[in-house]
Design a protein around this motif. Structure first.
Motif, PDB file in Angstrom:
ATOM      1  N   GLU A  21       8.428  -7.860   3.592  1.00 36.72           N
ATOM      2  CA  GLU A  21       7.184  -8.235   4.274  1.00 36.72           C
ATOM      3  C   GLU A  21       6.115  -7.143   4.139  1.00 36.72           C
ATOM      4  O   GLU A  21       5.514  -6.716   5.116  1.00 36.72           O
ATOM      5  N   ILE A  22       5.899  -6.703   2.894  1.00 34.80           N
ATOM      6  CA  ILE A  22       4.889  -5.689   2.615  1.00 34.80           C
ATOM      7  C   ILE A  22       3.771  -6.331   1.804  1.00 34.80           C
ATOM      8  O   ILE A  22       4.007  -6.949   0.769  1.00 34.80           O
ATOM      9  N   LEU A  23       2.561  -6.171   2.287  1.00 34.04           N
ATOM     10  CA  LEU A  23       1.368  -6.627   1.590  1.00 34.04           C
ATOM     11  C   LEU A  23       0.673  -5.398   1.030  1.00 34.04           C
ATOM     12  O   LEU A  23       0.370  -4.461   1.771  1.00 34.04           O
ATOM     13  N   GLN A  24       0.463  -5.377  -0.272  1.00 34.92           N
ATOM     14  CA  GLN A  24      -0.212  -4.243  -0.892  1.00 34.92           C
ATOM     15  C   GLN A  24      -1.534  -4.729  -1.455  1.00 34.92           C
ATOM     16  O   GLN A  24      -1.580  -5.724  -2.177  1.00 34.92           O
ATOM     17  N   GLN A  30     -10.617   1.125  -5.812  1.00 36.56           N
ATOM     18  CA  GLN A  30      -9.340   1.562  -6.374  1.00 36.56           C
ATOM     19  C   GLN A  30      -8.414   2.185  -5.329  1.00 36.56           C
ATOM     20  O   GLN A  30      -7.338   2.654  -5.670  1.00 36.56           O
ATOM     21  N   ALA A  31      -8.792   2.189  -4.077  1.00 31.83           N
ATOM     22  CA  ALA A  31      -7.881   2.612  -3.011  1.00 31.83           C
ATOM     23  C   ALA A  31      -6.804   1.538  -2.858  1.00 31.83           C
ATOM     24  O   ALA A  31      -7.083   0.341  -2.966  1.00 31.83           O
ATOM     25  N   ILE A  32      -5.573   1.978  -2.632  1.00 33.23           N
ATOM     26  CA  ILE A  32      -4.452   1.063  -2.463  1.00 33.23           C
ATOM     27  C   ILE A  32      -3.831   1.298  -1.097  1.00 33.23           C
ATOM     28  O   ILE A  32      -3.514   2.431  -0.739  1.00 33.23           O
ATOM     29  N   TYR A  33      -3.681   0.217  -0.338  1.00 41.99           N
ATOM     30  CA  TYR A  33      -3.076   0.285   0.989  1.00 41.99           C
ATOM     31  C   TYR A  33      -1.904  -0.669   1.052  1.00 41.99           C
ATOM     32  O   TYR A  33      -1.941  -1.756   0.467  1.00 41.99           O
ATOM     33  N   ARG A  34      -0.868  -0.257   1.803  1.00 37.47           N
ATOM     34  CA  ARG A  34       0.292  -1.107   2.063  1.00 37.47           C
ATOM     35  C   ARG A  34       0.309  -1.449   3.547  1.00 37.47           C
ATOM     36  O   ARG A  34       0.225  -0.566   4.393  1.00 37.47           O
ATOM     37  N   TYR A  35       0.449  -2.721   3.832  1.00 33.54           N
ATOM     38  CA  TYR A  35       0.527  -3.223   5.206  1.00 33.54           C
ATOM     39  C   TYR A  35       1.944  -3.734   5.424  1.00 33.54           C
ATOM     40  O   TYR A  35       2.512  -4.417   4.572  1.00 33.54           O
ATOM     41  N   PHE A  36       2.505  -3.392   6.580  1.00 34.72           N
ATOM     42  CA  PHE A  36       3.917  -3.661   6.855  1.00 34.72           C
ATOM     43  C   PHE A  36       4.081  -4.754   7.900  1.00 34.72           C
ATOM     44  O   PHE A  36       3.210  -4.966   8.734  1.00 34.72           O
ATOM     45  N   SER A  70      -0.637   6.109  -2.874  1.00 37.81           N
ATOM     46  CA  SER A  70      -1.252   6.986  -3.864  1.00 37.81           C
ATOM     47  C   SER A  70      -1.928   6.142  -4.925  1.00 37.81           C
ATOM     48  O   SER A  70      -1.353   5.199  -5.437  1.00 37.81           O
ATOM     49  N   ASN A  71      -3.156   6.469  -5.237  1.00 36.20           N
ATOM     50  CA  ASN A  71      -3.829   5.753  -6.317  1.00 36.20           C
ATOM     51  C   ASN A  71      -4.119   6.697  -7.474  1.00 36.20           C
ATOM     52  O   ASN A  71      -5.007   6.472  -8.271  1.00 36.20           O
TER      53      ASN A  71
END
Length: 80
Positions: A21-24, A30-36, A70-71
């Motif tokens: 259940e991770i949304l990236q 170009q910033a990358i975030y992961r939502y849990f 990390s991007n």
């Protein structure tokens, strides 16, 4: 994770891991975030939304736990 390029002025690529259940999200910046702990319907609704950026701003920040990924390596689009 399944990567999906989206047409948006805010987001570039959406990826989802249904097992964890991770949304990236990769933003146009170009910033990358992961939502849990993201339920599958949130992912489906994000992709189906007329505006993925608006849906993101309404349904995700401040509600779901997240971390910045990390991007410095390759982004979700495979660009370096």
């Amino acid at each position: 994770m399944n990567n999906t390029a989206v047409e948006s002025t805010t987001l570039a690529v959406v990826a989802y891991d249904d097992v964890h259940e991770i949304l990236q999200l990769e933003f146009r910046s170009q910033a990358i975030y992961r939502y849990f702990v993201v339920p599958a319907p949130v992912y489906s609704e994000l992709l189906a939304a007329p505006s993925t950026g608006r849906y993101f701003n309404r349904a995700i920040p401040g509600i779901l736990p997240y971390s910045r990924a990390s991007n410095t390596a390759f982004g979700l689009r495979g660009e370096g």
